[in-house]
Design an enzyme around this catalytic site. Structure first.
Site, short mmCIF file in Angstrom:
data_model
loop_
_atom_site.label_atom_id
_atom_site.label_comp_id
_atom_site.label_asym_id
_atom_site.label_seq_id
_atom_site.Cartn_x
_atom_site.Cartn_y
_atom_site.Cartn_z
N TYR A 177 -5.38 4.61 -8.69
CA TYR A 177 -4.61 4.28 -7.49
C TYR A 177 -3.19 4.81 -7.62
O TYR A 177 -2.67 5.49 -6.73
CB TYR A 177 -4.60 2.76 -7.26
CG TYR A 177 -3.59 2.35 -6.21
CD1 TYR A 177 -3.93 2.42 -4.87
CD2 TYR A 177 -2.30 1.95 -6.55
CE1 TYR A 177 -3.01 2.08 -3.88
CE2 TYR A 177 -1.38 1.61 -5.58
CZ TYR A 177 -1.73 1.68 -4.25
OH TYR A 177 -0.82 1.37 -3.28
N ASP A 201 4.38 -4.22 -9.13
CA ASP A 201 3.60 -4.25 -10.37
C ASP A 201 4.14 -3.26 -11.39
O ASP A 201 3.76 -3.29 -12.56
CB ASP A 201 2.12 -3.98 -10.08
CG ASP A 201 1.92 -2.71 -9.25
OD1 ASP A 201 2.24 -1.62 -9.75
OD2 ASP A 201 1.46 -2.81 -8.10
N GLU A 220 12.53 -3.59 -3.99
CA GLU A 220 11.60 -4.69 -3.81
C GLU A 220 12.10 -5.55 -2.67
O GLU A 220 13.03 -6.32 -2.83
CB GLU A 220 11.59 -5.53 -5.09
CG GLU A 220 10.61 -5.02 -6.08
CD GLU A 220 9.22 -5.15 -5.52
OE1 GLU A 220 8.83 -4.21 -4.80
OE2 GLU A 220 8.55 -6.14 -5.78
N ASP A 265 16.05 -6.48 0.39
CA ASP A 265 15.32 -6.10 1.59
C ASP A 265 15.44 -4.58 1.77
O ASP A 265 16.55 -4.04 1.80
CB ASP A 265 15.96 -6.84 2.78
CG ASP A 265 15.14 -6.67 4.04
OD1 ASP A 265 14.45 -5.65 4.17
OD2 ASP A 265 15.20 -7.57 4.88
N ASP A 286 4.65 1.74 -1.25
CA ASP A 286 3.59 0.90 -1.83
C ASP A 286 3.76 -0.54 -1.34
O ASP A 286 3.30 -1.49 -1.96
CB ASP A 286 3.70 0.96 -3.36
CG ASP A 286 2.52 0.28 -4.05
OD1 ASP A 286 1.40 0.36 -3.51
OD2 ASP A 286 2.72 -0.33 -5.11
N TYR A 361 -11.10 -2.34 -6.84
CA TYR A 361 -11.23 -2.64 -5.41
C TYR A 361 -12.70 -2.73 -5.00
O TYR A 361 -13.03 -3.28 -3.98
CB TYR A 361 -10.55 -1.58 -4.54
CG TYR A 361 -9.05 -1.64 -4.54
CD1 TYR A 361 -8.36 -2.34 -5.51
CD2 TYR A 361 -8.32 -1.00 -3.54
CE1 TYR A 361 -6.98 -2.37 -5.51
CE2 TYR A 361 -6.94 -1.03 -3.53
CZ TYR A 361 -6.27 -1.70 -4.52
OH TYR A 361 -4.91 -1.73 -4.51
N GLU A 363 -14.38 -0.61 -3.67
CA GLU A 363 -14.62 0.14 -2.44
C GLU A 363 -13.76 1.40 -2.49
O GLU A 363 -12.89 1.52 -3.33
CB GLU A 363 -14.30 -0.71 -1.20
CG GLU A 363 -12.95 -1.37 -1.22
CD GLU A 363 -12.85 -2.51 -0.21
OE1 GLU A 363 -13.59 -2.49 0.78
OE2 GLU A 363 -12.02 -3.41 -0.42
#
Lengths: 366, 366
Positions: A177, A201, A220, A265, A286, A361, A363
């Protein structure tokens, strides 16, 4: 832990008389177990028979007139013996049914037991709502931040998995990913200015820092505009402890030689950068998956996404690149809508997409 | 199609009195639906309440004294309206429970509906026994050969999936599997002699033929020594029609310029080759996964595997290579045993392994 076994027998019979024959054939099997029987007869909808055992277990036998017999067992036995008893019971049911219908059974299906009410929850549906059981064996982290529930669960095959508000976000196995959202190894990040939106992450940050960029800024966002996003300090805290295969040591400090993490923000930050004329070679979003909702006019999440896209384009150099994730390949409506949003941007953009297999995932993700 | 929704409410209460309070709070919700109630009180194991509707639907409400409430609904409504009614009912239950416990609920879990008795079966457990729902939308092929049941089911994201005796074998999306068993692109097959054991889906054959080998021989064993293997003419018939993304046109004829497919038992073929001194650069064993059983002494499948391995080594050139698949990464005992079998061969071998993400398997495979 309580568990439930669902078993389906699928026949070709069509007469109410046959329903009765099934009932008569199976009754002794349950009665032998010392179970108390309650029979409900709908006449036109067949039977529901409930069998209750003294130890709190029970079984539902549902006989449908169009040829479907469903047996559901609910028990509390975490020992092998209890499981074996249930298997034996179901074997007997299967045998009896085959006798009764002279082997003419279209399908017999016994689903794996569903474990319920345990400390560990193994069931995390996919983005398109399918039931999937993970091989979770440990709850590593489980905290509520002001924005979301943050879980890190250990899977034997995927390593630790980050789950935000019930959505599987990323596992330690999911380098694919991170590589995909970085451009699948086709980009040269050396000496480049990179902006990461989200990415709590630390996976993207860790991989890019290895490639000697000039400066990576990770923002973030710190408000709950987006229902589920990997965006708060508590995500960082959990990941830097328990997702080290993903983030290495990059989250131990919010500032390094060639990177900084802003717990802010991202909207005002992007606006400020745009105003200052601060430009990036790469913007990697992301923040969140493409929203699942397909009514963008009503949904503020789509508006938010478009705003982020617009602002990102303003801080992107002429030959810069913008990377983002899509969503589960089955949510084609949502993906088509996302592509439409791209055409509504203040400046024309070219885009390409790529599908990747993200192990945890279960999928495919474009 | 019948479906079943499982919902779990997980609380912290410990008194029998509380069980009664839950029952009293939830009763009106079901009664409003015009459902007939049957209450069973175990005293020390809590309650089972069965609610029956005139249309054949029913609900089980199981209240456990240690703080777990399970609501299971079984219905036959394939319309959205029926689903919405169930959602509304469950929303009411959730609301009432939150009121009763002043929001002090540890976990509320509503699993996706499990669809039962339909033409399409979407539930195919993983090799390590976990429940997985696939996005199957069509049964493309469903036949019983003398050896096994052969299904080809269409998945929106994986394309057509070959399922042999209930085990997911290969999907059109799984080029990664084929590439891995061919040596992950590190091998040069040009001008080489290759022997494929099994491989009835044609995937390996198709990929190798592209690489201009001297000769590829594929042997499809034709007896049921192995419980589930992709080995019979009917597998070939199904795949050449419905798995063309995997096998291309390679199965349209059993003989091509640089390949031949023998529908024969591979054991005598291997013995004959060994006797004739016919040697191969590569032997690729796609016959079956490592057996799941971990008692090799009792299990003839292990013996069979060892025989195949021994014979394969006899037809392999000095610098030849043998490739095979492992099994799900979670079945570590079986994999360790397999490695032990390798050490029992008549000649010493070196081996290495690699883990690969096979999209449709929904698990990692070494």
């Amino acid at each position: 832990m309580w568990w439930k076994i669902l078993t389906d027998y699928f026949f070709s019979f069509n007469l109410a008389a046959d329903c009765n024959a099934v009932l008569k054939a199976l009754q002794p099997i349950f009665q032998e177990q010392g179970m108390t029987e309650t029979v409900h007869n709908w006449e036109d909808h067949g039977y529901l028979v409930t069998y209750i055992k003294k130890n709190g277990s029970f079984a539902n036998l549902r006989i449908h007139p169009h040829g479907l017999v469903l047996v559901d067992l609910q028990s509390y036995n975490d020992d092998m013996k209890g499981r074996q008893e249930v298997d034996q019971l179901l074997n007997k049911v299967e045998e009896r049914m085959k006798e009764l219908f002279h082997g003419n059974i279209k399908r017999v299906k016994r689903l794996p037991a569903i474990l319920r009410g345990g400390v560990i929850d193994r069931y995390w549906p996919t983005a398109d709502g399918r039931l999937v059981e993970y091989d979770i064996d440990e709850v590593v982290y489980d905290e509520d931040s002001p924005f979301q529930n943050i879980k890190i669960l250990h899977s034997k095959q995927f390593g630790n998995i980050l789950i935000l508000s019930g959505d599987v976000n990323l596992a330690e196995s999911d380098l694919a990913y991170t590589q995909a959202i970085m451009g699948s190894g086709k980009e040269d990040y050396t000496g480049k200015e990179v902006l990461i939106l989200g990415g709590g992450d630390g996976g993207i940050l860790y991989e890019i820092v290895k490639l000697k960029p000039k400066m990576v800024t990770m923002v973030e966002i710190s408000f709950d505009k987006v229902a589920s996003s990997n965006i708060d300090q508590m995500v960082i805290d959990g990941c830097k402890k328990h997702m080290r295969k993903t983030c290495g040591d990059v989250l131990d400090n919010l500032k390094g030689e060639c990177y900084q993490v802003l717990i802010e923000d991202c909207i005002p930050v992007l606006k400020r950068y745009a105003k200052e004329g601060r430009m990036f070679d790469y913007v990697i979003n992301d923040l969140t998956a493409v929203p699942i909702s397909t009514s963008p006019e009503e949904d503020s999440t789509w508006e938010f996404l478009r705003l982020i896209l617009d602002l990102s384009m303003k801080v992107l150099k002429q030959d810069g690149k913008y990377f983002t994730q899509g969503n589960c390949i089955n949510l084609t409506d949502a993906l088509t809508l996302y592509e439409e949003q791209l055409s509504r941007l203040y400046c024309p953009v070219e885009f390409s997409k790529e599908t990747v297999c993200v192990p945890s995932y279960m999928e495919l993700y474009p």
